[in-house]
Design a protein around this motif. Structure first.
Motif, PDB file in Angstrom:
ATOM      1  N   ASP A 107      -9.313 -34.104 -12.138  1.00 44.09           N
ATOM      2  CA  ASP A 107      -8.325 -34.951 -12.809  1.00 44.09           C
ATOM      3  C   ASP A 107      -8.506 -36.378 -12.282  1.00 44.09           C
ATOM      4  OD1 ASP A 107      -6.113 -36.336 -13.697  1.00 44.09           O
ATOM      5  OD2 ASP A 107      -4.683 -34.719 -13.301  1.00 44.09           O
ATOM      6  N   ALA A 131     -17.833 -38.653 -11.789  1.00 44.33           N
ATOM      7  CA  ALA A 131     -16.620 -39.279 -12.337  1.00 44.33           C
ATOM      8  C   ALA A 131     -16.290 -40.589 -11.614  1.00 44.33           C
ATOM      9  CB  ALA A 131     -15.457 -38.303 -12.219  1.00 44.33           C
ATOM     10  N   ASP A 132     -17.281 -41.140 -10.897  1.00 44.55           N
ATOM     11  CA  ASP A 132     -17.095 -42.399 -10.168  1.00 44.55           C
ATOM     12  C   ASP A 132     -16.017 -42.282  -9.087  1.00 44.55           C
ATOM     13  OD1 ASP A 132     -18.097 -44.907  -9.748  1.00 44.55           O
ATOM     14  OD2 ASP A 132     -16.711 -45.909 -11.099  1.00 44.55           O
ATOM     15  N   LEU A 133     -15.903 -41.075  -8.541  1.00 46.00           N
ATOM     16  CA  LEU A 133     -14.914 -40.828  -7.483  1.00 46.00           C
ATOM     17  C   LEU A 133     -15.640 -40.325  -6.238  1.00 46.00           C
ATOM     18  CD1 LEU A 133     -12.209 -39.128  -9.713  1.00 46.00           C
ATOM     19  CD2 LEU A 133     -11.951 -41.303  -8.516  1.00 46.00           C
ATOM     20  N   LYS A 222     -14.870 -44.317  -5.770  1.00 43.93           N
ATOM     21  CA  LYS A 222     -16.199 -44.319  -5.152  1.00 43.93           C
ATOM     22  C   LYS A 222     -16.526 -45.730  -4.678  1.00 43.93           C
ATOM     23  CE  LYS A 222     -20.963 -43.806  -6.408  1.00 43.93           C
ATOM     24  NZ  LYS A 222     -21.804 -43.759  -7.616  1.00 43.93           N
TER      25      LYS A 222
ATOM     26  N   ARG B 248      -8.689 -49.249  -7.314  1.00 39.90           N
ATOM     27  CA  ARG B 248     -10.138 -49.358  -7.182  1.00 39.90           C
ATOM     28  C   ARG B 248     -10.544 -50.795  -6.844  1.00 39.90           C
ATOM     29  NH1 ARG B 248     -14.301 -45.873  -9.032  1.00 39.90           N
ATOM     30  NH2 ARG B 248     -12.757 -44.476  -9.948  1.00 39.90           N
ATOM     31  N   SER B 356      -0.754 -38.630 -13.401  1.00 34.88           N
ATOM     32  CA  SER B 356      -0.892 -38.696 -14.850  1.00 34.88           C
ATOM     33  C   SER B 356       0.383 -38.246 -15.558  1.00 34.88           C
ATOM     34  CB  SER B 356      -2.071 -37.822 -15.284  1.00 34.88           C
ATOM     35  OG  SER B 356      -2.161 -36.673 -14.455  1.00 34.88           O
TER      36      SER B 356
END
Lengths: 478, 478
Positions: A107, A131-133, A222, B248, B356
């Motif tokens: 998620d 997921a760039d995490l 990330k 981020r 979410s």
């Protein structure tokens, strides 16, 4: 009737539930589950069970319970204290989670992932990266260790400094209890104050309270920039001063702060003979800082290093110019671990003390080895920013293994005594398992023993889960 | 013989041990300890005990045990769920930690502090600030809440986003157990994998397992720069998008991300009529970012806001130009809480859901109130970056309190049902205490109930600690 014949009907019942692939009971196929990473231990078990789902874990646990079998849960079998090493060929089944390796749900909006306990750490990290995490836990064994085992051992590693131990990055667990009941401790919630936080008990429990079948983890953006620095300092005192200053100057963007005694470099060269070690100094420091935004991390570190040079704190410093150079720096840190393994049997510790106690611990430990164990070589490295030192001792190269092991026990005892006197821990990250339970219990105050036993009895009253691990066997219990 | 006469000899014994200042048993002097912050609860107790040291806590606990008294531990008495509210005038003593308020040891090199449990949170924060360090827990009640109570309730607050809940910033505890034995769980260690992490059980235990007498905390470099931003967005969806992007872009240097529904502004104006609210928008967001090094935090945030404006995500944004302006922004957030208290009785929740799920939770809760409870006013604000929403409901101004309380129970039930369906928690930070134990137990699966009771029985088999809190009274236990 022999034990082998007696157990056949039970094997058939287990096969009926878990399928042929779910039950292994011939010696050759079982060997992989009964030999640990270090090669120090050889185990025994009646069978290896490989359930493919939480429901199958529940069934397997219930059948074991009905058949009077105890259970040793097993992840990637990469632990260092024999916590997943079954020692009983007649009454114990190993339950391996290796077939439960699904990523259940990522998620990205909630910065969470839910996975089967048998996923390897690398598999989880890869799923997040797509997921760039970031899932930040980082261990040498990450290609083979399993996330459920990481929970059961509260794994540490090189990024604890910034992200914490496994305990700090777990949001929820799913556990099959010793009676086969399922406890669903998933929530996806960052804040939840509904009574006792039961999942905490399973984190670091080494399989003694239940079988972790699912894990829910906290994720992070990330990092878009990672800077790696290799510096030389004159002493461990200076390394710790550098840590304090750098932590503040980098606003806790420091993701690793590893110290390496110069004596370790030759071990790394055993693995990488061509290794370029950029500095010569009594103590090497490998630092990493990471960020995910438009922070000028490189300039931040340049300033930190310039100041440390000016203060005379750092004798030489290299900021990696490329990913390839950063990898070379890390190859020194990783190579020394592999190099030391190539030397065969050695005394291996993971001590921790308050940060201010790190230099004295290393100095005293070296003193003990030098004065009492001539010919043995002290090796000091580790996660100094966490107060965690791997102080290992290599036997003389011409000493046979049996002799070395005998002396090694005595060295270990001395080192444990030293760290205990310093108010530290005999196990910062590896755990207690079977290897350390005697020394662990011998050092505990009576009230702490009572409390540990009370928790064990509360969740596993019949002692079905991982007997012989963490706790003395019942007959040994005072 | 009346209860009052019967208890006199015991009072004398307690006075002999704790001194005159250590025992309060006249009604007028006891009142302060038996009235909670909200005024919702009035308690009763046989006596208030005020030990001045850990040794005195042990003595008091032993005497209570011998005399058949149960114990309600009490910190600053600022909780919101009546967890420290004694309700029994004959068989219960309140043990207040208020006289135990020494800073025991601050170790700047180790980034740790060790304090008595009765220190106020503010006192701890001040002691750290002097050493250029930060203890990050930040609560409205910090001037009067005590650090031991913060542990027992696993306190949250506005800085959880960056530093975590109380659980995440505790290194060690000292606890007097129900039998008067002392458990010393101090270590000063950041990494320690010696068996079960017993301190975790006491964190959030609401005084039901023992009395926390000492606390050891993790400290952080004190931020040298703090930037505060007030922005307007069109919806809670947009607020959560902004959170994701900003987290981020700021590399987790974001220390607060609070959402404020525009309906809250008039409540803040009840307290500060002259309040300058910089924007008009359906949802306000108060963000704070902090750093301790040479990071250009201001430019980082300017870029974040410029991008969010360009994307149309933010309708108006103000980066505080001065500490005074930052204080004005926070006055809106803090004023609304005080303003709502001035309105008297209201439904007060601290729900949490996955990040979410925040917008849908607020929208549905508003829908329920609008359709089922005409005249009532929904108020939504909270720590959105943690998924934690304070969804409160104010009664019509002309409704009498008894009528409002009766309807309030029904509203609360609806909101708890809603958050449970959404997979969330009825208590993100306030806890269960006495106020919520019925609904809490009614929602638990049987295995979770058994596990909670097993822990309670393991540590407090005779039910001496805080009876009626967190657990149903024995007669109610199924």
């Amino acid at each position: 009737m022999t034990a082998a014949t007696r157990r056949l009907p039970m094997i058939e019942v287990l096969r009926g539930v878990l399928g042929d692939a779910g039950v292994i009971f011939d010696g050759a196929s079982m060997a992989r589950y009964l030999t640990d990473w270090s090669g120090d231990h050889k185990g025994r078990a009646l069978a290896i069970l490989r359930p493919a789902s939480t429901a199958e874990v529940r069934d397997a646990v219930k059948i074991c319970g009905q058949s009077g079998l105890t259970i040793v849960p097993q992840g990637g079998n990469t632990g260092l204290v024999a916590a997943s090493m079954s020692t009983d060929a007649d009454h114990t089944a190993v339950i391996s989670l290796e077939r439960m390796n699904r990523i259940r749900q990522l998620d990205a909006e909630n910065f969470t992932i839910r996975v089967d306990a048998g996923c390897t750490l690398q598999q989880v990290k890869d799923a997040c990266e797509v997921a760039d995490l970031l899932f930040p836990l980082a261990l040498g064994a990450q290609g083979s260790c399993q996330i459920g085992g990481n929970v059961a051992t509260n794994a540490g590693g090189v990024n604890v400094l910034c992200y914490g131990m496994m305990r700090d990055i777990i949001l929820g667990l799913e556990v099959v209890m010793p009676d086969g009941e399922l406890w669903n401790g998933f929530s996806g919630l960052r804040k939840d104050n509904r009574g006792y936080d039961l999942k905490q008990l399973f984190i670091g429990s080494e399989g003694t309270l239940g079988i972790i079948t699912g894990v829910e983890l906290k994720l992070f953006p990330k990092p878009s920039k990672v800077e790696t620095v290799y510096v030389g300092v004159a002493s461990f005192e200076d390394a710790m001063r550098l840590f304090r200053d750098t932590r503040r100057a980098c606003s806790d963007l420091l993701t690793a702060f590893e110290v390496i005694g110069e004596e370790c470099v030759s071990l790394a060269r055993l693995v990488h003979p061509e290794l370029a070690v950029p500095i010569a100094a009594p103590v090497h420091v490998l630092m990493e800082a990471s960020c995910s935004g438009a922070i000028d991390l490189r300039r931040l570190l340049e300033n930190v290093l310039a100041e440390a040079m000016e203060d005379g704190l750092v004798t030489g410093a290299f900021l990696a110019e490329s990913v390839a150079q950063a990898r070379c720096f890390w190859a020194i840190r990783e190579g020394l671990v592999e190099g030391q393994a190539r030397r065969g049997y050695h005394v291996r510790t993971d001590l921790s003390v308050p940060l201010s106690g790190v230099p004295a611990l290393i100095e005293r430990a070296r003193g003990i080895v030098a004065s009492k164990y001539p010919g043995w070589t002290s090796i000091a490295y580790g996660h100094a920013g966490d107060g965690n030192v791997h102080f290992n001792v290599l036997p003389p190269q011409d000493m046979g293994e049996p002799a070395a092991r005998a002396i090694g026990v005595s060295i270990e005892t001395d080192l444990y005594g030293l760290v205990t006197t310093a108010g530290g821990s005999i196990s910062a990250e590896h755990g207690i398992g079977r290897s350390r339970k005697d020394v662990f219990w011998s050092l505990l105050p009576p009230i702490h023993k009572r409390m540990l036993k009370a928790v064990k009895s509360a969740f596993d009253p019949d002692g079905l889960m991982n007997p012989g691990c963490l706790f003395p066997e019942e007959k040994e219990l005072a």
